[in-house]
Design an enzyme around this catalytic site. Structure first.
Site, short mmCIF file in Angstrom:
data_model
loop_
_atom_site.label_atom_id
_atom_site.label_comp_id
_atom_site.label_asym_id
_atom_site.label_seq_id
_atom_site.Cartn_x
_atom_site.Cartn_y
_atom_site.Cartn_z
N GLY A 220 -21.49 36.23 23.60
CA GLY A 220 -21.51 34.77 23.65
C GLY A 220 -22.57 34.14 22.74
CD GLU B 105 -18.47 43.43 26.66
OE1 GLU B 105 -17.58 42.83 26.04
OE2 GLU B 105 -18.93 43.02 27.74
CE LYS C 226 -17.54 36.46 29.04
NZ LYS C 226 -18.81 36.55 28.31
CB SER D 136 -19.91 37.32 19.01
OG SER D 136 -20.85 36.70 19.87
CG ASN E 58 -14.31 38.69 30.73
OD1 ASN E 58 -13.90 38.04 31.71
ND2 ASN E 58 -15.57 39.08 30.61
CD GLU F 110 -21.05 36.97 31.10
OE1 GLU F 110 -20.00 36.79 31.75
OE2 GLU F 110 -21.13 36.73 29.87
CG HIS G 194 -19.10 41.48 31.92
ND1 HIS G 194 -20.12 40.59 31.68
CD2 HIS G 194 -18.29 41.43 30.85
CE1 HIS G 194 -19.92 40.02 30.49
NE2 HIS G 194 -18.81 40.51 29.97
P1 PGA Z 1 -17.85 37.02 23.94
O1 PGA Z 1 -17.85 37.81 25.35
O2 PGA Z 1 -16.66 37.52 23.17
O3 PGA Z 1 -17.75 35.58 24.32
O4 PGA Z 1 -19.13 37.37 23.26
C1 PGA Z 1 -17.57 39.18 25.41
C2 PGA Z 1 -17.64 39.67 26.84
O5 PGA Z 1 -18.46 39.17 27.62
O6 PGA Z 1 -16.87 40.57 27.24
#
Ligand code: PGA
Length: 265
Positions: free
Chosen positions: A183, A177, A16, A223, A14, A107, A105
């Site tokens: 992140g 997640e 983003k 992560s 992803n 976010e 997601h």
């Molecule tokens: P990350 O993001 O690997 O940067 O923690 C995972 C995600 O948001 O799907």
């Protein structure tokens, strides 16, 4: 240790809100050149999920070079068309050979106020038009600290999966997640991720059927990096990963995709 999975693992990147279409094409070409093409029909499914603006170019490159990499979108609307300024329809995505779409997601939930009800509408639409949704669920830090993650995720599943067509449900991929791991550099321990994913599978079994729950693929996300992919992927319930930050760097993403090379025989 040979780790043969019952379900075909799915490793998705992803991106983003990162990368122009030109940068995106470069990364996809690099990944394609370096993934193990001798794998029999590639035993890991690889999906890249760039911003909307890069979908067209990457779709063209994938098609022209007969790449095995699949394409996903980060979001979609729940209608085929209409007066919805700034939105993207799943029909438009289908026309670009987009096979997957991330739905819900954290976010999107956090910064764009997406609710379980909206996510439910999007899931229904995605399945209708034969886009495979990657449904994200997972608890925030506060809930984890209270030890209420199971209740929280159960509620998300109940709401998001309400009324979904049993015939298509196995096309859904679920990504567990935990928000506190996204992140942040913090990951759930592999055992903990496995436990939550096993819990999600039990819920799918209750909501739909045991057969469906055995077929649905459930990823871990949060992560994931080349150094922690192996212990995650050897967990029996984990069918792949949704990778954010580390998918932006072709080398890191390739190392994640090729995790099998580092499994001890
Ligand atoms: P990350 O993001 O690997 O940067 O923690 C995972 C995600 O948001 O799907």
């Amino acid at each position: 240790m040979v780790n043969e999975k019952i379900r075909r693992p799915i490793i998705a990147g992803n991106w983003k809100m990162y990368k122009t279409h030109l940068e995106g094409v470069k990364v996809v070409e690099e990944i394609n050149n370096r993934i193990n093409k001798n794998d029999k029909e590639q035993d890991v499914e690889v999906v890249v999920i760039p911003p909307f603006t890069a979908l067209r170019s990457i779709s063209t490159v994938i098609k022209a070079n007969k790449m095995k990499i699949k394409l996903g979108a980060q979001n979609m609307h729940y209608m085929s068309e209409g007066p919805f300024t700034g939105e993207i329809s799943p029909v438009m995505l289908k026309a670009l050979n987009v096979e997957y779409a991330i739905i819900g997601h954290s976010e999107r939930r956090q910064y764009f106020d997406e609710t379980d009800e909206l996510i439910n509408k999007k899931l229904k639409k995605a399945l209708d038009v034969k886009i495979k949704p990657i449904l994200c669920v997972g608890e925030p830090l506060k809930i984890r600290e209270l030890g209420r993650q199971k209740q929280y995720v159960r509620e998300q599943l109940n709401n998001c999966l309400k009324g979904l067509n049993k015939d298509y449900i196995q096309n859904i991929v679920i990504a567990y997640e935990p928000i506190w791991a996204i992140g942040t550099g913090k990951t759930a321990t592999p055992e903990d991720a496995n436990f939550m994913i096993s819990f999600i599978r039990q819920r799918i079994s209750r909501l739909f059927s045991p057969i469906i729950s055995e077929k649905i693929r459930i990823q871990y996300g949060g992560s994931i990096k080349p150094f922690n992919i192996v212990p995650v992927m050897v967990q029996p319930e984990i069918d792949g990963v949704l990778v954010g930050g580390a998918s932006l760097n072709a080398q890191d993403f390739i190392d994640i995709i090729n995790y099998k090379k580092r499994l001890k025989k």
